[in-house]
Design an enzyme around this catalytic site. Sequence first.
Site, PDB file in Angstrom:
ATOM      1  N   LYS A 192       0.867  -1.188   0.000  1.00 44.19           N
ATOM      2  CA  LYS A 192       0.000   0.000   0.000  1.00 44.19           C
ATOM      3  C   LYS A 192       0.895   1.227   0.000  1.00 44.19           C
ATOM      4  CE  LYS A 192      -4.417   0.894   0.057  1.00 44.19           C
ATOM      5  NZ  LYS A 192      -5.527   0.041  -0.408  1.00 44.19           N
ATOM      6  N   ASP A 212      -7.044   4.226  -4.607  1.00 42.59           N
ATOM      7  CA  ASP A 212      -7.693   4.079  -3.296  1.00 42.59           C
ATOM      8  C   ASP A 212      -8.335   5.444  -3.027  1.00 42.59           C
ATOM      9  OD1 ASP A 212      -7.745   2.006  -0.891  1.00 42.59           O
ATOM     10  OD2 ASP A 212      -7.495   3.967   0.029  1.00 42.59           O
TER      11      ASP A 212
HETATM   12  P1  NDP Z   1     -12.850   7.684  -2.823  1.00 47.81           P
HETATM   13  O1  NDP Z   1     -11.903   8.745  -2.451  1.00 47.81           O
HETATM   14  O2  NDP Z   1     -13.194   7.501  -4.252  1.00 47.81           O
HETATM   15  O3  NDP Z   1     -14.199   7.823  -2.007  1.00 47.81           O
HETATM   16  C1  NDP Z   1     -14.219   7.882  -0.623  1.00 47.81           C
HETATM   17  C2  NDP Z   1     -15.597   8.364  -0.211  1.00 47.81           C
HETATM   18  O4  NDP Z   1     -15.697   8.346   1.197  1.00 47.81           O
HETATM   19  C3  NDP Z   1     -15.865   9.789  -0.647  1.00 47.81           C
HETATM   20  O5  NDP Z   1     -17.232   9.928  -0.917  1.00 47.81           O
HETATM   21  C4  NDP Z   1     -15.435  10.584   0.577  1.00 47.81           C
HETATM   22  O6  NDP Z   1     -16.093  11.829   0.662  1.00 47.81           O
HETATM   23  C5  NDP Z   1     -15.856   9.667   1.699  1.00 47.81           C
HETATM   24  N1  NDP Z   1     -14.994   9.831   2.861  1.00 47.81           N
HETATM   25  C6  NDP Z   1     -13.644   9.866   2.904  1.00 47.81           C
HETATM   26  N2  NDP Z   1     -13.202  10.056   4.148  1.00 47.81           N
HETATM   27  C7  NDP Z   1     -14.312  10.142   4.910  1.00 47.81           C
HETATM   28  C8  NDP Z   1     -14.523  10.335   6.295  1.00 47.81           C
HETATM   29  N3  NDP Z   1     -13.498  10.504   7.134  1.00 47.81           N
HETATM   30  N4  NDP Z   1     -15.802  10.345   6.744  1.00 47.81           N
HETATM   31  C9  NDP Z   1     -16.836  10.183   5.889  1.00 47.81           C
HETATM   32  N5  NDP Z   1     -16.693  10.023   4.561  1.00 47.81           N
HETATM   33  C10 NDP Z   1     -15.456   9.977   4.094  1.00 47.81           C
HETATM   34  O7  NDP Z   1     -12.235   6.320  -2.231  1.00 47.81           O
HETATM   35  P2  NDP Z   1     -12.578   4.820  -2.598  1.00 47.81           P
HETATM   36  O8  NDP Z   1     -14.008   4.689  -2.957  1.00 47.81           O
HETATM   37  O9  NDP Z   1     -11.545   4.330  -3.520  1.00 47.81           O
HETATM   38  O10 NDP Z   1     -12.305   4.121  -1.202  1.00 47.81           O
HETATM   39  C11 NDP Z   1     -13.306   3.966  -0.199  1.00 47.81           C
HETATM   40  C12 NDP Z   1     -12.919   2.829   0.706  1.00 47.81           C
HETATM   41  O11 NDP Z   1     -12.841   1.608  -0.058  1.00 47.81           O
HETATM   42  C13 NDP Z   1     -11.549   2.934   1.370  1.00 47.81           C
HETATM   43  O12 NDP Z   1     -11.598   2.300   2.626  1.00 47.81           O
HETATM   44  C14 NDP Z   1     -10.630   2.142   0.436  1.00 47.81           C
HETATM   45  O13 NDP Z   1      -9.478   1.688   1.091  1.00 47.81           O
HETATM   46  C15 NDP Z   1     -11.551   1.006   0.065  1.00 47.81           C
HETATM   47  N6  NDP Z   1     -11.259   0.279  -1.151  1.00 47.81           N
HETATM   48  C16 NDP Z   1     -11.068   0.899  -2.346  1.00 47.81           C
HETATM   49  C17 NDP Z   1     -10.849   0.166  -3.497  1.00 47.81           C
HETATM   50  C18 NDP Z   1     -10.710   0.789  -4.831  1.00 47.81           C
HETATM   51  O14 NDP Z   1     -10.607   0.042  -5.812  1.00 47.81           O
HETATM   52  N7  NDP Z   1     -10.716   2.085  -4.963  1.00 47.81           N
HETATM   53  C19 NDP Z   1     -10.766  -1.296  -3.451  1.00 47.81           C
HETATM   54  C20 NDP Z   1     -11.038  -1.858  -2.162  1.00 47.81           C
HETATM   55  C21 NDP Z   1     -11.260  -1.085  -1.073  1.00 47.81           C
HETATM   56  P3  NDP Z   1     -15.381  13.121   0.061  1.00 47.81           P
HETATM   57  O15 NDP Z   1     -14.980  12.775  -1.359  1.00 47.81           O
HETATM   58  O16 NDP Z   1     -16.423  14.166   0.151  1.00 47.81           O
HETATM   59  O17 NDP Z   1     -14.184  13.345   0.931  1.00 47.81           O
HETATM   60  O1  2IT Z   2      -7.904  -1.651  -0.990  1.00 42.83           O
HETATM   61  C1  2IT Z   2      -7.808  -2.122  -2.138  1.00 42.83           C
HETATM   62  O2  2IT Z   2      -7.931  -3.325  -2.370  1.00 42.83           O
HETATM   63  C2  2IT Z   2      -7.575  -1.190  -3.241  1.00 42.83           C
HETATM   64  N1  2IT Z   2      -7.501   0.016  -3.005  1.00 42.83           N
HETATM   65  C3  2IT Z   2      -7.371  -1.699  -4.639  1.00 42.83           C
HETATM   66  C4  2IT Z   2      -5.973  -2.201  -4.813  1.00 42.83           C
HETATM   67  C5  2IT Z   2      -5.603  -2.621  -6.210  1.00 42.83           C
HETATM   68  O3  2IT Z   2      -4.409  -2.909  -6.376  1.00 42.83           O
HETATM   69  O4  2IT Z   2      -6.437  -2.654  -7.110  1.00 42.83           O
END
Ligand code: NDP
Ligand code: 2IT
Length: 445
Positions: free
Chosen positions: A124, A164
């Site tokens: 990460k 992420d």
């Molecule tokens: P994004 O930045 O695209 O979206 C995050 C969302 O959560 C936004 O709507 C953001 O709001 C909100 N957010 C962030 N911080 C806070 C907080 N402290 N309190 C409330 N809302 C919050 O991120 P992702 O969708 O990529 O990631 C979301 C989660 O999923 C994370 O835990 C990440 O590790 C996990 N994840 C992501 C993957 C991926 O492929 N992207 C894969 C697997 C897991 P705002 O934009 O208004 O700040």
């Molecule tokens: O938390 C996760 O699994 C991710 N942010 C995606 C990682 C990846 O390599 O696609």
Amino acid sequence: MNLEKIMTDLEKKHPGEVEYLQAVREVLESIEEIYNENPQFESAGIIERIVEPDRILTFKVPWVDDSGKVHVNLGYRVQFNNAIGPYKGGLRFHPSVNLSILKFLGFEQIFKNSLTTLPMGGGKGGSDFDPKGKSNAEIMRFCQSFMLELWKMIGPETDVPAGDIGVGGREIGFMYGMYKKLSREHTGVLTGKGINWGGSLIRPEATGFGAVYFAQEMLKTKNQDFKGKVVAISGFGNVAWGAALKVTELGGKVVTISGPDGYIYDPDGISGEKINFLLELRASNQDIVKPYSYEFPNAQFHQGKRPWEVKCDVALPCATQNELGKDDALALVKNGVMCVAEGANMPSTPEAIEVFQEHKVMFAPGKAVNAGGVATSGLEMSQNSMKLNWSSEEVDMRLHQIMKNIHEQCVKYGTTADGYVNYVKGANVAGFLKVANAMLDLGVL
Ligand code: NDP
Ligand code: 2IT
């Protein structure tokens, strides 16, 4: 395994790294039994070796804003474990980023990637850079500066970063462009790439789609499906939008999304054109939660609140770590929630998980539920190696199959005497065994 001693030693070595220690404790509690049944793990020091990253790179990221002012952020890459494949995991750009958070995410990633059945180790990285309110040009300069340091550490067979929080297709593009220039190679070094320059169809939706496929399998164990179910989702980012799309497609109604400032409750359901409206706001770097309530008058904005107070059948926390605490869990249970599936990484606190498990609510952890994102990254890597592109149907079919398989693994290792599936234990044991056995084969490294 002397769990308390291991944890005390780790706390001494890494004081204050609360998220990292929280993630390690959860995994160790789950695997304690199987670890003790297999003394070869203890004699090879698997625990002591698996809880420490192979290495951590930290670097400064200087960049110039549009007014000419110089800023310096911190950049990191945690290469945690490559026993079963190259290091693989996302990059997070958020002001809260620190080593504890990246180590928890890297540690979780080891087991998640193992569950996908694809050859990927865990890693990460990220930065405390805040992309909010920055212009495209500022984002580009930051990403280029970040990659100027990171590129030496990564490679398609070494370490393959992705997105992420705060890192989506645009940021991957700017970073990939810089990598390509420095290395003079067009290789699959990042995933989440654009479709015209090496990306995979379905990757943008994959985490959300995969999470809903997983929840669908959970519901199936109770002869239920998404039809007519009311679904609460938090966040509205890379993960949440795909989840909202798929829930709607399967006949469910998404009634909430959220941001750090509060949540939206839309009793009419957040689907179709409303999702497109949100995606447009996101693409232009704007706040999305409040403008939604202005645009769609039936929707209510609840300032400073989390969506877990809403009555729902299924909850999909898709925002960030520790966003669902004990009181939230109690509120969900009181309102009759039947299934909680974590789209985000570690969104539920240990106390909240305890509440769900005590009340026999189906609960599954991020490392199983959101593994569809990295799994589809793995499929992107396969396509890059073959220099071929699969159709969206083919990628989606593979993703769906992988999620069903992860669900089966959780049931296999997590079913308790009374028939309740402890998905936390199931996911941790299944993910751990493959990595631990690989580490045994590979010698002490
Ligand atoms: P994004 O930045 O695209 O979206 C995050 C969302 O959560 C936004 O709507 C953001 O709001 C909100 N957010 C962030 N911080 C806070 C907080 N402290 N309190 C409330 N809302 C919050 O991120 P992702 O969708 O990529 O990631 C979301 C989660 O999923 C994370 O835990 C990440 O590790 C996990 N994840 C992501 C993957 C991926 O492929 N992207 C894969 C697997 C897991 P705002 O934009 O208004 O700040
Ligand atoms: O938390 C996760 O699994 C991710 N942010 C995606 C990682 C990846 O390599 O696609």
